[in-house]
Write a protein that holds these residues in place. Structure first.
Motif, PDB file in Angstrom:
ATOM      1  N   TYR A   1       3.395  -8.980   5.794  1.00 14.41           N
ATOM      2  CA  TYR A   1       2.719  -8.156   4.801  1.00 14.41           C
ATOM      3  C   TYR A   1       2.736  -8.852   3.450  1.00 14.41           C
ATOM      4  CZ  TYR A   1       7.560  -6.406   4.145  1.00 14.41           C
ATOM      5  OH  TYR A   1       8.915  -6.291   3.966  1.00 14.41           O
ATOM      6  N   ALA A   2       1.680  -8.597   2.691  1.00 14.19           N
ATOM      7  CA  ALA A   2       1.529  -9.178   1.358  1.00 14.19           C
ATOM      8  C   ALA A   2       1.308  -8.051   0.367  1.00 14.19           C
ATOM      9  CB  ALA A   2       0.348 -10.148   1.333  1.00 14.19           C
ATOM     10  N   LEU A   3       1.987  -8.128  -0.762  1.00 13.28           N
ATOM     11  CA  LEU A   3       1.877  -7.077  -1.770  1.00 13.28           C
ATOM     12  C   LEU A   3       1.825  -7.695  -3.158  1.00 13.28           C
ATOM     13  CD1 LEU A   3       4.974  -6.303  -3.293  1.00 13.28           C
ATOM     14  CD2 LEU A   3       5.419  -6.283  -0.836  1.00 13.28           C
ATOM     15  N   SER A   4       1.392  -6.907  -4.112  1.00 12.64           N
ATOM     16  CA  SER A   4       1.346  -7.356  -5.500  1.00 12.64           C
ATOM     17  C   SER A   4       1.777  -6.217  -6.410  1.00 12.64           C
ATOM     18  CB  SER A   4      -0.070  -7.818  -5.872  1.00 12.64           C
ATOM     19  OG  SER A   4      -0.980  -6.736  -5.785  1.00 12.64           O
ATOM     20  N   ASN A   5       2.339  -6.575  -7.553  1.00 12.05           N
ATOM     21  CA  ASN A   5       2.706  -5.596  -8.571  1.00 12.05           C
ATOM     22  C   ASN A   5       2.907  -6.319  -9.899  1.00 12.05           C
ATOM     23  OD1 ASN A   5       5.530  -6.543  -8.684  1.00 12.05           O
ATOM     24  ND2 ASN A   5       5.732  -5.541  -6.681  1.00 12.05           N
ATOM     25  N   ASN A   6       3.213  -5.554 -10.940  1.00 16.77           N
ATOM     26  CA  ASN A   6       3.380  -6.132 -12.274  1.00 16.77           C
ATOM     27  C   ASN A   6       4.839  -6.304 -12.666  1.00 16.77           C
ATOM     28  OD1 ASN A   6       0.579  -6.349 -12.895  1.00 16.77           O
ATOM     29  ND2 ASN A   6       0.514  -4.141 -13.283  1.00 16.77           N
ATOM     30  N   HIS A   7       5.749  -6.159 -11.709  1.00 12.82           N
ATOM     31  CA  HIS A   7       7.166  -6.356 -11.988  1.00 12.82           C
ATOM     32  C   HIS A   7       7.517  -7.844 -11.921  1.00 12.82           C
ATOM     33  CE1 HIS A   7       8.120  -2.048 -11.857  1.00 12.82           C
ATOM     34  NE2 HIS A   7       7.265  -1.981 -10.854  1.00 12.82           N
ATOM     35  N   GLY A   8       8.645  -8.200 -12.503  1.00 15.70           N
ATOM     36  CA  GLY A   8       9.089  -9.583 -12.495  1.00 15.70           C
ATOM     37  C   GLY A   8       9.595 -10.018 -11.132  1.00 15.70           C
ATOM     38  N   GLU A   9       9.810 -11.315 -10.990  1.00 13.70           N
ATOM     39  CA  GLU A   9      10.263 -11.861  -9.714  1.00 13.70           C
ATOM     40  C   GLU A   9      11.633 -11.320  -9.316  1.00 13.70           C
ATOM     41  OE1 GLU A   9      10.055 -16.096  -9.703  1.00 13.70           O
ATOM     42  OE2 GLU A   9       7.993 -16.146 -10.434  1.00 13.70           O
TER      43      GLU A   9
ATOM     44  N   THR B   1      -0.545   5.068  10.979  1.00  7.61           N
ATOM     45  CA  THR B   1      -0.670   3.903  10.098  1.00  7.61           C
ATOM     46  C   THR B   1      -0.416   4.286   8.647  1.00  7.61           C
ATOM     47  OG1 THR B   1      -2.296   2.875  11.584  1.00  7.61           O
ATOM     48  CG2 THR B   1      -2.228   2.089   9.309  1.00  7.61           C
ATOM     49  N   LYS B   2      -0.981   5.416   8.226  1.00  4.16           N
ATOM     50  CA  LYS B   2      -0.811   5.880   6.846  1.00  4.16           C
ATOM     51  C   LYS B   2       0.648   6.208   6.553  1.00  4.16           C
ATOM     52  CE  LYS B   2      -2.552   9.327   3.570  1.00  4.16           C
ATOM     53  NZ  LYS B   2      -3.465  10.495   3.394  1.00  4.16           N
ATOM     54  N   THR B   3       1.337   6.842   7.513  1.00  7.41           N
ATOM     55  CA  THR B   3       2.747   7.193   7.328  1.00  7.41           C
ATOM     56  C   THR B   3       3.614   5.944   7.219  1.00  7.41           C
ATOM     57  OG1 THR B   3       2.473   9.275   8.538  1.00  7.41           O
ATOM     58  CG2 THR B   3       4.710   8.402   8.345  1.00  7.41           C
ATOM     59  N   ALA B   4       3.367   4.960   8.087  1.00  7.92           N
ATOM     60  CA  ALA B   4       4.142   3.719   8.058  1.00  7.92           C
ATOM     61  C   ALA B   4       3.933   2.975   6.743  1.00  7.92           C
ATOM     62  CB  ALA B   4       3.745   2.831   9.235  1.00  7.92           C
ATOM     63  N   LEU B   5       2.699   2.987   6.241  1.00  9.88           N
ATOM     64  CA  LEU B   5       2.399   2.320   4.979  1.00  9.88           C
ATOM     65  C   LEU B   5       3.098   3.023   3.817  1.00  9.88           C
ATOM     66  CD1 LEU B   5       0.736   0.008   3.764  1.00  9.88           C
ATOM     67  CD2 LEU B   5      -1.141   1.625   3.445  1.00  9.88           C
ATOM     68  N   SER B   6       3.115   4.350   3.847  1.00  8.02           N
ATOM     69  CA  SER B   6       3.779   5.118   2.785  1.00  8.02           C
ATOM     70  C   SER B   6       5.280   4.847   2.775  1.00  8.02           C
ATOM     71  CB  SER B   6       3.520   6.617   2.981  1.00  8.02           C
ATOM     72  OG  SER B   6       2.149   6.915   2.835  1.00  8.02           O
ATOM     73  N   ARG B   7       5.876   4.745   3.960  1.00  6.55           N
ATOM     74  CA  ARG B   7       7.312   4.457   4.046  1.00  6.55           C
ATOM     75  C   ARG B   7       7.635   3.084   3.474  1.00  6.55           C
ATOM     76  NH1 ARG B   7       8.558   6.626  10.222  1.00  6.55           N
ATOM     77  NH2 ARG B   7       8.538   8.866   9.722  1.00  6.55           N
ATOM     78  N   LEU B   8       6.769   2.112   3.755  1.00  6.59           N
ATOM     79  CA  LEU B   8       6.989   0.773   3.222  1.00  6.59           C
ATOM     80  C   LEU B   8       6.851   0.771   1.703  1.00  6.59           C
ATOM     81  CD1 LEU B   8       7.463  -2.239   3.600  1.00  6.59           C
ATOM     82  CD2 LEU B   8       5.018  -2.507   4.085  1.00  6.59           C
ATOM     83  N   LEU B   9       5.835   1.446   1.188  1.00  7.14           N
ATOM     84  CA  LEU B   9       5.622   1.501  -0.261  1.00  7.14           C
ATOM     85  C   LEU B   9       6.789   2.178  -0.972  1.00  7.14           C
ATOM     86  CD1 LEU B   9       1.815   2.351  -0.484  1.00  7.14           C
ATOM     87  CD2 LEU B   9       2.927   0.287  -1.355  1.00  7.14           C
ATOM     88  N   ASP B  10       7.398   3.175  -0.329  1.00  7.60           N
ATOM     89  CA  ASP B  10       8.536   3.874  -0.929  1.00  7.60           C
ATOM     90  C   ASP B  10       9.733   2.949  -1.138  1.00  7.60           C
ATOM     91  OD1 ASP B  10       7.158   6.237  -1.054  1.00  7.60           O
ATOM     92  OD2 ASP B  10       8.000   7.063   0.795  1.00  7.60           O
TER      93      ASP B  10
END
Length: 218
Positions: free
Chosen positions: A132-140, A99-108
């Motif tokens: 999946y749902a994510l958030s960040n401070n980048h523009g649309e 699970t951790k590896t799959a999450l890291s690959r997605l984040l990359d």
């Protein structure tokens, strides 16, 4: 888990995994009240048991041999509408590295600094679904470009894009989002929808749902 005779049950998805936790969810409708149903479940599951009230819902929780059973019940007329969720704690622990590896690959593959709040996978009726749902401070636009690349790598192309009204965005999330974009993708035996918008506090929220019609391996 068995139910009282006056209870109708139905399955909610064949296989569901949320943030690496395998779940089995079963819905039920009963003629008895939540109070009566709770007494019945207490007798079946035994003590100790966690009991919580959230608005009009009564929630029971019980750890049992590597699993955690959660029962949520709300009044439905004179009866009860509820769900019984069995969380496989042992399976989640055993697969934690995967699970951790799959999450890291997605984040990359996402904009730097992105945080993933939820990853949910389900199999039902011969279809696979990944949300999946994510958030960040980048523009649309930055998020849009990353999602385009991500979907392209998965064999899908953008079909069309539409502006999303604030009310529709709000209905999809727990936070109120400003007007954003909805992207529709399609590939061979799969399709996806991505919703991108900003919260009133500033961060950008991205939600992606991919549905595949590929055969599920048993």
């Amino acid at each position: 888990m068995t139910f009282p005779k006056d209870t109708t049950t139905y399955s909610i998805g064949d296989q569901i995994t949320v943030n690496g936790m395998p779940l089995k969810i079963e819905g039920f409708l009963a003629r008895s009240s939540p109070h009566v149903m709770a007494k019945w479940f207490r007798g079946r599951l035994g003590e100790p048991m966690v009991e919580t009230k959230l608005e009009n819902a009564l929630i029971l929780g019980k750890a049992q041999e590597g699993y955690f059973i959660t029962i949520r019940m709300v009044p439905a007329g004179v009866g009860t509408n509820g769900t019984l969720t069995v969380s496989n704690l042992k399976a989640a622990y055993d697969s934690r590295d995967v699970t951790k590896t799959a999450l890291s690959r997605l984040l990359d593959r996402l904009p730097a600094g992105s945080k993933i709040g939820t990853v949910m996978m389900s199999a039902d009726g011969g279809k696979l679904s990944k949300y999946y749902a994510l958030s960040n401070n980048h523009g649309e636009e930055v998020n849009r470009n990353h999602i385009l690349d991500l979907m392209r790598d998965e064999g899908m192309s953008l079909q069309f894009q539409a502006a999303t009204e604030e009310e529709r965005l709000a209905s999809r999330t727990l936070k109120i989002l400003k007007n954003g974009k909805t992207l529709f993708f399609r590939g061979k035996k799969k399709e996806a929808v991505a919703v991108i918008g900003r919260t009133s506090e500033g961060p950008t929220i991205v939600q992606v749902n991919v549905i595949s019609e590929e055969e599920i391996k048993k």
